[in-house]
Design a protein around this motif. Sequence first.
Motif, PDB file in Angstrom:
ATOM      1  N   GLY A   5     -40.073 -17.797   4.090  1.00  0.00           N
ATOM      2  CA  GLY A   5     -39.555 -18.559   2.960  1.00  0.00           C
ATOM      3  C   GLY A   5     -40.636 -19.197   2.116  1.00  0.00           C
ATOM      4  N   LYS A   6     -41.900 -19.064   2.527  1.00  0.00           N
ATOM      5  CA  LYS A   6     -42.989 -19.693   1.747  1.00  0.00           C
ATOM      6  C   LYS A   6     -43.554 -18.709   0.727  1.00  0.00           C
ATOM      7  N   LYS A   7     -44.042 -19.285  -0.363  1.00  0.00           N
ATOM      8  CA  LYS A   7     -44.627 -18.481  -1.434  1.00  0.00           C
ATOM      9  C   LYS A   7     -46.072 -18.896  -1.624  1.00  0.00           C
ATOM     10  N   GLY A   8     -46.965 -17.911  -1.658  1.00  0.00           N
ATOM     11  CA  GLY A   8     -48.382 -18.257  -1.732  1.00  0.00           C
ATOM     12  C   GLY A   8     -49.168 -17.413  -2.713  1.00  0.00           C
ATOM     13  N   LEU A   9     -50.265 -17.977  -3.162  1.00  0.00           N
ATOM     14  CA  LEU A   9     -51.197 -17.291  -4.056  1.00  0.00           C
ATOM     15  C   LEU A   9     -52.512 -17.107  -3.314  1.00  0.00           C
ATOM     16  N   VAL A  10     -53.063 -15.896  -3.343  1.00  0.00           N
ATOM     17  CA  VAL A  10     -54.341 -15.627  -2.676  1.00  0.00           C
ATOM     18  C   VAL A  10     -55.324 -15.056  -3.690  1.00  0.00           C
ATOM     19  N   LEU A  11     -56.457 -15.735  -3.851  1.00  0.00           N
ATOM     20  CA  LEU A  11     -57.511 -15.264  -4.755  1.00  0.00           C
ATOM     21  C   LEU A  11     -58.732 -14.881  -3.939  1.00  0.00           C
ATOM     22  N   GLY A  12     -59.415 -13.797  -4.346  1.00  0.00           N
ATOM     23  CA  GLY A  12     -60.664 -13.430  -3.682  1.00  0.00           C
ATOM     24  C   GLY A  12     -60.577 -12.178  -2.840  1.00  0.00           C
ATOM     25  N   VAL A  13     -59.538 -11.369  -3.063  1.00  0.00           N
ATOM     26  CA  VAL A  13     -59.471 -10.086  -2.348  1.00  0.00           C
ATOM     27  C   VAL A  13     -60.274  -9.060  -3.151  1.00  0.00           C
ATOM     28  N   ALA A  14     -61.326  -8.535  -2.527  1.00  0.00           N
ATOM     29  CA  ALA A  14     -62.097  -7.462  -3.164  1.00  0.00           C
ATOM     30  C   ALA A  14     -61.773  -6.144  -2.471  1.00  0.00           C
ATOM     31  N   ASN A  15     -61.678  -6.183  -1.144  1.00  0.00           N
ATOM     32  CA  ASN A  15     -61.369  -4.973  -0.368  1.00  0.00           C
ATOM     33  C   ASN A  15     -60.834  -5.380   1.007  1.00  0.00           C
ATOM     34  N   LYS A  16     -60.667  -4.398   1.888  1.00  0.00           N
ATOM     35  CA  LYS A  16     -60.009  -4.705   3.172  1.00  0.00           C
ATOM     36  C   LYS A  16     -60.856  -5.585   4.081  1.00  0.00           C
ATOM     37  N   ARG A  17     -62.145  -5.724   3.782  1.00  0.00           N
ATOM     38  CA  ARG A  17     -62.995  -6.603   4.593  1.00  0.00           C
ATOM     39  C   ARG A  17     -62.966  -8.054   4.135  1.00  0.00           C
ATOM     40  N   SER A  18     -62.430  -8.305   2.957  1.00  0.00           N
ATOM     41  CA  SER A  18     -62.436  -9.670   2.395  1.00  0.00           C
ATOM     42  C   SER A  18     -61.723 -10.656   3.314  1.00  0.00           C
ATOM     43  N   LEU A  19     -62.305 -11.846   3.475  1.00  0.00           N
ATOM     44  CA  LEU A  19     -61.661 -12.871   4.297  1.00  0.00           C
ATOM     45  C   LEU A  19     -60.321 -13.285   3.674  1.00  0.00           C
ATOM     46  N   LEU A  36     -51.245 -11.963  -5.502  1.00  0.00           N
ATOM     47  CA  LEU A  36     -52.664 -11.674  -5.260  1.00  0.00           C
ATOM     48  C   LEU A  36     -53.344 -11.492  -6.604  1.00  0.00           C
ATOM     49  N   THR A  37     -54.602 -11.911  -6.682  1.00  0.00           N
ATOM     50  CA  THR A  37     -55.312 -11.717  -7.946  1.00  0.00           C
ATOM     51  C   THR A  37     -56.474 -10.743  -7.743  1.00  0.00           C
ATOM     52  N   PHE A  38     -56.929 -10.198  -8.845  1.00  0.00           N
ATOM     53  CA  PHE A  38     -58.143  -9.373  -8.826  1.00  0.00           C
ATOM     54  C   PHE A  38     -59.031  -9.832  -9.967  1.00  0.00           C
ATOM     55  N   GLN A  39     -60.326  -9.634  -9.783  1.00  0.00           N
ATOM     56  CA  GLN A  39     -61.296 -10.060 -10.777  1.00  0.00           C
ATOM     57  C   GLN A  39     -61.863  -8.823 -11.463  1.00  0.00           C
ATOM     58  N   GLY A  40     -61.430  -8.538 -12.678  1.00  0.00           N
ATOM     59  CA  GLY A  40     -61.945  -7.372 -13.397  1.00  0.00           C
ATOM     60  C   GLY A  40     -61.230  -6.101 -12.963  1.00  0.00           C
ATOM     61  N   GLU A  41     -61.169  -5.138 -13.901  1.00  0.00           N
ATOM     62  CA  GLU A  41     -60.420  -3.892 -13.662  1.00  0.00           C
ATOM     63  C   GLU A  41     -60.939  -3.129 -12.454  1.00  0.00           C
ATOM     64  N   ARG A  42     -62.251  -3.282 -12.192  1.00  0.00           N
ATOM     65  CA  ARG A  42     -62.910  -2.602 -11.085  1.00  0.00           C
ATOM     66  C   ARG A  42     -62.165  -2.802  -9.762  1.00  0.00           C
ATOM     67  N   LEU A  43     -61.601  -3.984  -9.575  1.00  0.00           N
ATOM     68  CA  LEU A  43     -60.976  -4.302  -8.281  1.00  0.00           C
ATOM     69  C   LEU A  43     -59.459  -4.165  -8.288  1.00  0.00           C
ATOM     70  N   SER A  58     -45.467  -7.793  -3.925  1.00  0.00           N
ATOM     71  CA  SER A  58     -46.341  -8.932  -4.246  1.00  0.00           C
ATOM     72  C   SER A  58     -46.622  -8.924  -5.747  1.00  0.00           C
ATOM     73  N   LEU A  59     -46.765 -10.099  -6.291  1.00  0.00           N
ATOM     74  CA  LEU A  59     -47.172 -10.198  -7.696  1.00  0.00           C
ATOM     75  C   LEU A  59     -48.680  -9.968  -7.752  1.00  0.00           C
ATOM     76  N   ILE A  60     -49.126  -9.077  -8.638  1.00  0.00           N
ATOM     77  CA  ILE A  60     -50.569  -8.818  -8.771  1.00  0.00           C
ATOM     78  C   ILE A  60     -50.972  -9.229 -10.181  1.00  0.00           C
TER      79      ILE A  60
END
Length: 255
Positions: A5-19, A36-43, A58-60
């Motif tokens: 039931g909780k809703k969360g925002l996660v910033l800082g995912v670059a790849n599967k190794r990201s904390l 989830l957010t991404f920084q730049g089209e690259r990611l 998930s909202l991206i």
Amino acid sequence: MTLAGKKGLVLGVANKRSLAWAIAKRASEAGAELALTFQGERLEENVRDLAATLGRESLIHPCDVAADDQVDALFAKIGESMGRLDFVVHGAAFAPREALSAPFSQTTREAFRMALDISAYSLIALARGAQPLMAEGGSLLTLTYLGAERVLPNYNVMGVAKAALECSVRYLASDLGPQNIRVNAISAGPVKTLAAAGISGFSDILGVYRERAPLRRNTESGEVGDTGVFLISDAARGITGEVLYVDGGYHVMGM
Ligand code: NAP
């Protein structure tokens, strides 16, 4: 521990190794709905591919945490599509590569500004943006490192940024506590991620931890994920302003 039931925002995912991904994955397994957010089209593709493995929608959304307009747009989008937020995981950090190898005294004004802006100030900007969406209370979580308190080879200006980040955790905890918004940090042991690869001599640091940490091994990202879920869950409802170490106990050692 449940995040049902909780809703969360996660910033800082670059790849599967990201904390941040380790926390996102565990949070989703615990029942949370995520943005989830991404920084730049690259990611973007990486983040979309990873989000697709979560088994729930998930909202991206893009977000460069150094740009106020992007932070504002992110929270406007979350407000529109999710209605509220229960937690934010802040896993964004950056310092120019040369600042993580040159002698510390050679740190340029621009490298200092960027490191502090992206890695520390951004938590304040995110806290401000999340506040109106956390009318019922909430939890902010960031990621820090022992280099905030002690000198680690080549961590340099990132150590200064992490010190500012940890101090911001305490001030934000005091500021937002009356609204039942908790603010904490995990101080993770070294894990081989994209950001870590930018630190000169990082493999040597991993070796020292394996040899000297009480648990005699390196930190696994899943351990950070599990502690992250604990800190954002109601199980940690009495904890705020805290830096919790997930480093196999390395920080307690004198030698
Ligand atoms: P990571 O996978 O490289 O994650 C760092 C993330 O920050 C990347 O997605 C990166 O995107 C993003 N980022 C950089 N500048 C940004 C900006 N302006 N706006 C939005 N996002 C931005 O590395 P990580 O090791 O998991 O790092 C996550 C956090 O854990 C960081 O705060 C790091 O300092 C902390 N930490 C890591 C360790 C470790 O040993 N790995 C230990 C303790 C704490 P780009 O790839 O595009 O730059």
